[in-house]
Design a protein around this motif. Sequence first.
Motif, mmCIF file in Angstrom:
data_model
loop_
_atom_site.group_PDB
_atom_site.id
_atom_site.type_symbol
_atom_site.label_atom_id
_atom_site.label_comp_id
_atom_site.label_asym_id
_atom_site.label_seq_id
_atom_site.Cartn_x
_atom_site.Cartn_y
_atom_site.Cartn_z
ATOM 1 N N ALA A 2 -16.863 -25.183 -18.625
ATOM 2 C CA ALA A 2 -15.805 -25.142 -17.568
ATOM 3 C C ALA A 2 -16.172 -24.576 -16.224
ATOM 4 C CB ALA A 2 -14.345 -24.739 -17.929
ATOM 5 N N GLY A 3 -17.035 -23.339 -16.540
ATOM 6 C CA GLY A 3 -17.482 -22.516 -15.333
ATOM 7 C C GLY A 3 -16.739 -21.462 -15.257
ATOM 8 N N ARG A 4 -16.915 -20.496 -14.431
ATOM 9 C CA ARG A 4 -16.241 -19.179 -14.295
ATOM 10 C C ARG A 4 -14.648 -19.570 -13.956
ATOM 11 N NH1 ARG A 4 -20.195 -15.276 -11.256
ATOM 12 N NH2 ARG A 4 -18.866 -16.297 -9.522
ATOM 13 N N PRO A 5 -13.773 -18.825 -14.475
ATOM 14 C CA PRO A 5 -12.644 -18.725 -13.881
ATOM 15 C C PRO A 5 -12.494 -18.318 -12.487
ATOM 16 C CG PRO A 5 -12.791 -17.040 -15.486
ATOM 17 C CD PRO A 5 -14.104 -17.514 -15.584
ATOM 18 N N LYS A 6 -11.390 -18.643 -11.742
ATOM 19 C CA LYS A 6 -11.188 -18.214 -10.452
ATOM 20 C C LYS A 6 -10.760 -16.610 -10.642
ATOM 21 C CE LYS A 6 -10.147 -22.418 -7.981
ATOM 22 N NZ LYS A 6 -9.255 -23.248 -7.935
ATOM 23 N N ILE A 7 -10.919 -15.685 -9.899
ATOM 24 C CA ILE A 7 -10.447 -14.432 -9.924
ATOM 25 C C ILE A 7 -9.735 -14.095 -8.634
ATOM 26 C CG2 ILE A 7 -12.032 -13.713 -11.469
ATOM 27 C CD1 ILE A 7 -13.974 -12.463 -9.309
ATOM 28 N N PHE A 8 -9.610 -15.098 -7.937
ATOM 29 C CA PHE A 8 -8.545 -14.838 -6.651
ATOM 30 C C PHE A 8 -7.510 -15.902 -6.430
ATOM 31 C CE2 PHE A 8 -11.841 -17.404 -5.321
ATOM 32 C CZ PHE A 8 -11.520 -18.436 -4.520
ATOM 33 N N ASP A 9 -6.599 -15.700 -5.738
ATOM 34 C CA ASP A 9 -5.529 -16.440 -5.274
ATOM 35 C C ASP A 9 -5.894 -17.343 -4.103
ATOM 36 O OD1 ASP A 9 -3.219 -17.299 -4.168
ATOM 37 O OD2 ASP A 9 -1.889 -15.947 -5.120
ATOM 38 N N GLU A 10 -6.101 -18.472 -4.372
ATOM 39 C CA GLU A 10 -6.758 -19.717 -3.196
ATOM 40 C C GLU A 10 -5.555 -19.430 -2.186
ATOM 41 O OE1 GLU A 10 -8.157 -23.604 -3.914
ATOM 42 O OE2 GLU A 10 -9.181 -22.671 -5.609
ATOM 43 N N GLN A 11 -4.349 -19.732 -2.373
ATOM 44 C CA GLN A 11 -3.451 -19.639 -1.349
ATOM 45 C C GLN A 11 -3.451 -18.430 -0.401
ATOM 46 O OE1 GLN A 11 0.505 -20.912 -2.991
ATOM 47 N NE2 GLN A 11 -0.111 -22.957 -2.014
ATOM 48 N N GLU A 12 -3.757 -17.377 -1.101
ATOM 49 C CA GLU A 12 -3.622 -16.106 -0.447
ATOM 50 C C GLU A 12 -4.873 -16.031 0.295
ATOM 51 O OE1 GLU A 12 -4.095 -11.385 -1.500
ATOM 52 O OE2 GLU A 12 -2.458 -12.769 -2.703
ATOM 53 N N ALA A 13 -6.067 -16.323 -0.225
ATOM 54 C CA ALA A 13 -7.319 -16.553 0.409
ATOM 55 C C ALA A 13 -7.349 -17.376 1.641
ATOM 56 C CB ALA A 13 -8.312 -16.878 -0.418
ATOM 57 N N ILE A 14 -6.597 -18.425 1.684
ATOM 58 C CA ILE A 14 -6.519 -19.492 2.586
ATOM 59 C C ILE A 14 -5.641 -18.826 3.886
ATOM 60 C CG2 ILE A 14 -5.685 -21.663 3.227
ATOM 61 C CD1 ILE A 14 -6.420 -22.614 0.622
ATOM 62 N N ALA A 37 -12.698 -11.503 5.228
ATOM 63 C CA ALA A 37 -11.166 -11.499 5.384
ATOM 64 C C ALA A 37 -10.554 -11.814 3.877
ATOM 65 C CB ALA A 37 -10.548 -12.440 6.439
ATOM 66 N N MET A 38 -11.020 -12.967 3.216
ATOM 67 C CA MET A 38 -10.627 -13.484 2.101
ATOM 68 C C MET A 38 -10.988 -12.536 0.779
ATOM 69 S SD MET A 38 -12.111 -17.364 3.028
ATOM 70 C CE MET A 38 -11.377 -18.086 1.418
ATOM 71 N N GLY A 39 -11.795 -11.586 0.975
ATOM 72 C CA GLY A 39 -12.016 -10.662 -0.008
ATOM 73 C C GLY A 39 -13.106 -11.385 -1.127
ATOM 74 N N ILE A 40 -13.642 -12.295 -0.913
ATOM 75 C CA ILE A 40 -14.388 -12.919 -2.037
ATOM 76 C C ILE A 40 -15.969 -13.105 -1.284
ATOM 77 C CG2 ILE A 40 -12.508 -14.386 -2.708
ATOM 78 C CD1 ILE A 40 -13.471 -16.821 -1.344
ATOM 79 N N GLY A 41 -16.746 -13.404 -2.596
ATOM 80 C CA GLY A 41 -18.046 -13.628 -2.137
ATOM 81 C C GLY A 41 -18.393 -15.074 -1.923
ATOM 82 N N LYS A 42 -19.726 -15.491 -1.691
ATOM 83 C CA LYS A 42 -20.321 -16.467 -1.276
ATOM 84 C C LYS A 42 -20.184 -17.653 -2.538
ATOM 85 C CE LYS A 42 -23.502 -15.920 2.596
ATOM 86 N NZ LYS A 42 -24.809 -15.902 3.038
ATOM 87 N N GLY A 43 -20.551 -17.064 -3.817
ATOM 88 C CA GLY A 43 -20.413 -17.635 -4.966
ATOM 89 C C GLY A 43 -19.172 -18.545 -5.203
ATOM 90 N N SER A 44 -17.948 -17.594 -5.094
ATOM 91 C CA SER A 44 -16.651 -17.992 -5.234
ATOM 92 C C SER A 44 -16.117 -18.972 -4.181
ATOM 93 C CB SER A 44 -15.812 -16.559 -5.275
ATOM 94 O OG SER A 44 -16.156 -15.821 -6.439
ATOM 95 N N PHE A 45 -16.740 -18.547 -3.062
ATOM 96 C CA PHE A 45 -16.176 -19.280 -1.919
ATOM 97 C C PHE A 45 -16.723 -20.758 -2.233
ATOM 98 C CE2 PHE A 45 -17.124 -21.436 2.157
ATOM 99 C CZ PHE A 45 -15.895 -21.467 2.736
ATOM 100 N N TYR A 46 -18.077 -21.036 -2.606
ATOM 101 C CA TYR A 46 -18.335 -22.489 -2.537
ATOM 102 C C TYR A 46 -18.084 -23.056 -3.905
ATOM 103 C CZ TYR A 46 -20.957 -21.930 2.006
ATOM 104 O OH TYR A 46 -21.260 -21.781 3.092
#
Length: 194
Positions: A2-14, A37-46
Amino acid sequence: MAGRPKIFDEQEAIQKATEVFRNKGYDTASADELLNAMGIGKGSFYLAFKGGKQELYVRSIKQFAESFNRKITEAVEKSEDQIEFIRQFFLTLANAEDCDIDRGCYLGNALVQLSEKDEDIKKITAELLKGLQNIFAKAIKKAQEKKQLNTHKDPEILAWHLTNLWNGIHVTRRMESSPEILRAMIEMNLTLLK
């Protein structure tokens, strides 16, 4: 797998990305500024936004629009005098120095800047305008039924007039920042709500 689980809140990042877009605009907001601003890396972003910056922007507008419509609907429904609430909603636009959720100018700006360039943004902004029109029409119809308005004009048409006014103010503010001129223009348009 399934891939790596998300480690950030998408709504908060948006929401954090929305602040960057509001302050910088779509074209000038850099990937680094958005990621910081979102506090995430490129990998998580994409992984979360496969369409990159464009997808993030579309989702930002959609999330903002949903929140804006929800807040306006709740505020109108809680108001004892819905027509007066609508009047004040518009009059505060004359003095607005910044772009906040209560005035919806982020959406107004998106409508003006990018709606003709992107079908997704055009669709979202059209839904927002229809949502605003529905909120206004419902309040006008209710006020007419309670004899709080003298006008017998069609609530749907009056509501479209107000929606057009909301949209137009965001365009006019780009050329004219005088609160006095904006207020006079808004008051003239609101004479229909008597």
